[in-house]
Scaffold this motif. Structure first.
Motif, PDB file in Angstrom:
ATOM      1  N   LEU A 102      23.150  48.625  42.444  1.00  0.00           N
ATOM      2  CA  LEU A 102      22.761  49.337  41.226  1.00  0.00           C
ATOM      3  C   LEU A 102      22.955  50.833  41.408  1.00  0.00           C
ATOM      4  O   LEU A 102      22.648  51.363  42.473  1.00  0.00           O
ATOM      5  CB  LEU A 102      21.284  49.106  40.899  1.00  0.00           C
ATOM      6  CG  LEU A 102      20.866  47.753  40.403  1.00  0.00           C
ATOM      7  CD1 LEU A 102      19.361  47.716  40.179  1.00  0.00           C
ATOM      8  CD2 LEU A 102      21.584  47.399  39.125  1.00  0.00           C
ATOM      9  N   PRO A 103      23.422  51.519  40.379  1.00  0.00           N
ATOM     10  CA  PRO A 103      23.451  52.980  40.439  1.00  0.00           C
ATOM     11  C   PRO A 103      22.025  53.519  40.563  1.00  0.00           C
ATOM     12  O   PRO A 103      21.083  52.945  40.000  1.00  0.00           O
ATOM     13  CB  PRO A 103      24.067  53.391  39.096  1.00  0.00           C
ATOM     14  CG  PRO A 103      24.764  52.172  38.592  1.00  0.00           C
ATOM     15  CD  PRO A 103      24.010  51.005  39.146  1.00  0.00           C
ATOM     16  N   VAL A 104      21.867  54.621  41.270  1.00  0.00           N
ATOM     17  CA  VAL A 104      20.548  55.215  41.482  1.00  0.00           C
ATOM     18  C   VAL A 104      19.854  55.482  40.145  1.00  0.00           C
ATOM     19  O   VAL A 104      18.650  55.246  40.010  1.00  0.00           O
ATOM     20  CB  VAL A 104      20.663  56.514  42.322  1.00  0.00           C
ATOM     21  CG1 VAL A 104      19.372  57.302  42.306  1.00  0.00           C
ATOM     22  CG2 VAL A 104      21.059  56.176  43.754  1.00  0.00           C
ATOM     23  N   LEU A 127      12.546  56.746  48.522  1.00  0.00           N
ATOM     24  CA  LEU A 127      13.143  55.413  48.460  1.00  0.00           C
ATOM     25  C   LEU A 127      14.669  55.505  48.472  1.00  0.00           C
ATOM     26  O   LEU A 127      15.334  54.747  49.182  1.00  0.00           O
ATOM     27  CB  LEU A 127      12.664  54.677  47.202  1.00  0.00           C
ATOM     28  CG  LEU A 127      13.227  53.276  46.983  1.00  0.00           C
ATOM     29  CD1 LEU A 127      12.759  52.323  48.084  1.00  0.00           C
ATOM     30  CD2 LEU A 127      12.816  52.753  45.612  1.00  0.00           C
ATOM     31  N   VAL A 128      15.222  56.435  47.733  1.00  0.00           N
ATOM     32  CA  VAL A 128      16.676  56.617  47.702  1.00  0.00           C
ATOM     33  C   VAL A 128      17.189  57.006  49.083  1.00  0.00           C
ATOM     34  O   VAL A 128      18.200  56.472  49.553  1.00  0.00           O
ATOM     35  CB  VAL A 128      17.089  57.661  46.636  1.00  0.00           C
ATOM     36  CG1 VAL A 128      18.557  58.028  46.768  1.00  0.00           C
ATOM     37  CG2 VAL A 128      16.800  57.122  45.243  1.00  0.00           C
ATOM     38  N   ARG A 129      16.501  57.928  49.750  1.00  0.00           N
ATOM     39  CA  ARG A 129      16.930  58.336  51.109  1.00  0.00           C
ATOM     40  C   ARG A 129      16.961  57.141  52.062  1.00  0.00           C
ATOM     41  O   ARG A 129      17.839  57.028  52.909  1.00  0.00           O
ATOM     42  CB  ARG A 129      16.004  59.412  51.671  1.00  0.00           C
ATOM     43  CG  ARG A 129      16.274  60.801  51.139  1.00  0.00           C
ATOM     44  CD  ARG A 129      15.531  61.873  51.931  1.00  0.00           C
ATOM     45  NE  ARG A 129      14.087  61.733  51.865  1.00  0.00           N
ATOM     46  CZ  ARG A 129      13.321  62.188  50.871  1.00  0.00           C
ATOM     47  NH1 ARG A 129      13.873  62.800  49.850  1.00  0.00           N
ATOM     48  NH2 ARG A 129      12.020  62.007  50.888  1.00  0.00           N
ATOM     49  N   GLU A 130      16.001  56.240  51.905  1.00  0.00           N
ATOM     50  CA  GLU A 130      15.915  55.079  52.794  1.00  0.00           C
ATOM     51  C   GLU A 130      16.898  53.972  52.429  1.00  0.00           C
ATOM     52  O   GLU A 130      17.240  53.160  53.296  1.00  0.00           O
ATOM     53  CB  GLU A 130      14.492  54.515  52.773  1.00  0.00           C
ATOM     54  CG  GLU A 130      13.461  55.441  53.380  1.00  0.00           C
ATOM     55  CD  GLU A 130      12.061  54.842  53.297  1.00  0.00           C
ATOM     56  OE1 GLU A 130      11.913  53.618  53.493  1.00  0.00           O
ATOM     57  OE2 GLU A 130      11.122  55.601  53.034  1.00  0.00           O
ATOM     58  N   THR A 131      17.339  53.927  51.179  1.00  0.00           N
ATOM     59  CA  THR A 131      18.163  52.796  50.745  1.00  0.00           C
ATOM     60  C   THR A 131      19.616  53.144  50.456  1.00  0.00           C
ATOM     61  O   THR A 131      20.477  52.279  50.578  1.00  0.00           O
ATOM     62  CB  THR A 131      17.565  52.138  49.482  1.00  0.00           C
ATOM     63  OG1 THR A 131      17.391  53.127  48.467  1.00  0.00           O
ATOM     64  CG2 THR A 131      16.237  51.480  49.793  1.00  0.00           C
ATOM     65  N   GLY A 135      25.092  57.182  50.950  1.00  0.00           N
ATOM     66  CA  GLY A 135      25.084  58.375  50.112  1.00  0.00           C
ATOM     67  C   GLY A 135      26.021  58.285  48.922  1.00  0.00           C
ATOM     68  O   GLY A 135      26.498  59.297  48.419  1.00  0.00           O
ATOM     69  N   ALA A 136      26.250  57.070  48.412  1.00  0.00           N
ATOM     70  CA  ALA A 136      27.204  56.849  47.337  1.00  0.00           C
ATOM     71  C   ALA A 136      26.560  56.881  45.947  1.00  0.00           C
ATOM     72  O   ALA A 136      27.243  56.688  44.952  1.00  0.00           O
ATOM     73  CB  ALA A 136      27.903  55.502  47.545  1.00  0.00           C
ATOM     74  N   GLY A 137      25.240  57.109  45.901  1.00  0.00           N
ATOM     75  CA  GLY A 137      24.576  57.087  44.598  1.00  0.00           C
ATOM     76  C   GLY A 137      24.351  55.675  44.090  1.00  0.00           C
ATOM     77  O   GLY A 137      24.133  55.470  42.905  1.00  0.00           O
ATOM     78  N   GLU A 138      24.402  54.713  45.000  1.00  0.00           N
ATOM     79  CA  GLU A 138      24.197  53.305  44.654  1.00  0.00           C
ATOM     80  C   GLU A 138      23.236  52.671  45.651  1.00  0.00           C
ATOM     81  O   GLU A 138      23.228  53.023  46.825  1.00  0.00           O
ATOM     82  CB  GLU A 138      25.518  52.538  44.696  1.00  0.00           C
ATOM     83  CG  GLU A 138      26.536  53.018  43.688  1.00  0.00           C
ATOM     84  CD  GLU A 138      27.824  52.241  43.753  1.00  0.00           C
ATOM     85  OE1 GLU A 138      28.421  52.054  42.687  1.00  0.00           O
ATOM     86  OE2 GLU A 138      28.221  51.811  44.854  1.00  0.00           O
TER      87      GLU A 138
END
Length: 154
Positions: A102-104, A127-131, A135-138
């Motif tokens: 999924l896109p961020v 959460l984004v940093r961990e997942t 670093g693709a924004g997905e």
């Protein structure tokens, strides 16, 4: 106040999926195939026998199914699901292409806006940093599951 057991955000996702398969726009699914396809689009995997039992329990004349009946069926399935299965079902509601990614921004809307217990901006960024490892924004489902489910067990 809704008497549904699913969250408001899940109810909105179910309504969106339901409306995609309500071909006549009359608030009903017209056939076994429509019901089956709609349930699978909602992330469920009932067998034909389970769907037939569902239809018979409703005593639906000419086998038309309304949104309320679909929600009740989903609720009956969800009560038996574990956290990981519920996460998969929720993720699949947004993963329209079935890619497992999924896109961020879609995930941000789901987790910060469309839920009864939204994440704050700092929590979401963590959460984004961990997942979003690449670093693709997905966000990949497997990475999200790893992080969220490990937080439950720690």
């Amino acid at each position: 106040m809704s008497d549904y057991k699913v969250s408001t955000s899940e109810l909105a996702r179910l309504q969106l999926k339901f409306s995609q398969f309500d071909k006549e726009g009359n608030g009903e699914l017209e056939s076994l195939d429509e019901v089956s396809t709609a349930l699978r689009a909602m992330g469920l995997t009932p067998t034909k026998a389970e769907i037939m039992e569902f239809l018979n329990q409703m005593q639906a004349a000419n086998k038309k199914v309304g949104f309320n009946e679909v929600v009740r069926f989903v609720e009956s399935i969800h009560k038996d699901l574990g956290v990981e299965e519920q996460l998969r079902l929720a993720f699949n509601c947004f993963d329209r292409e079935g890619t497992g990614v999924l896109p961020v921004e879609i995930l941000r809307e789901a987790m910060c806006v469309m839920t009864s217990d939204p994440l704050g901006p700092d929590e979401f960024e963590e959460l984004v940093r961990e997942t979003d490892i690449e670093g693709a924004g997905e966000i990949k489902y497997e990475d999200l599951k790893r992080v969220l489910c490990s937080n439950l067990h720690s």
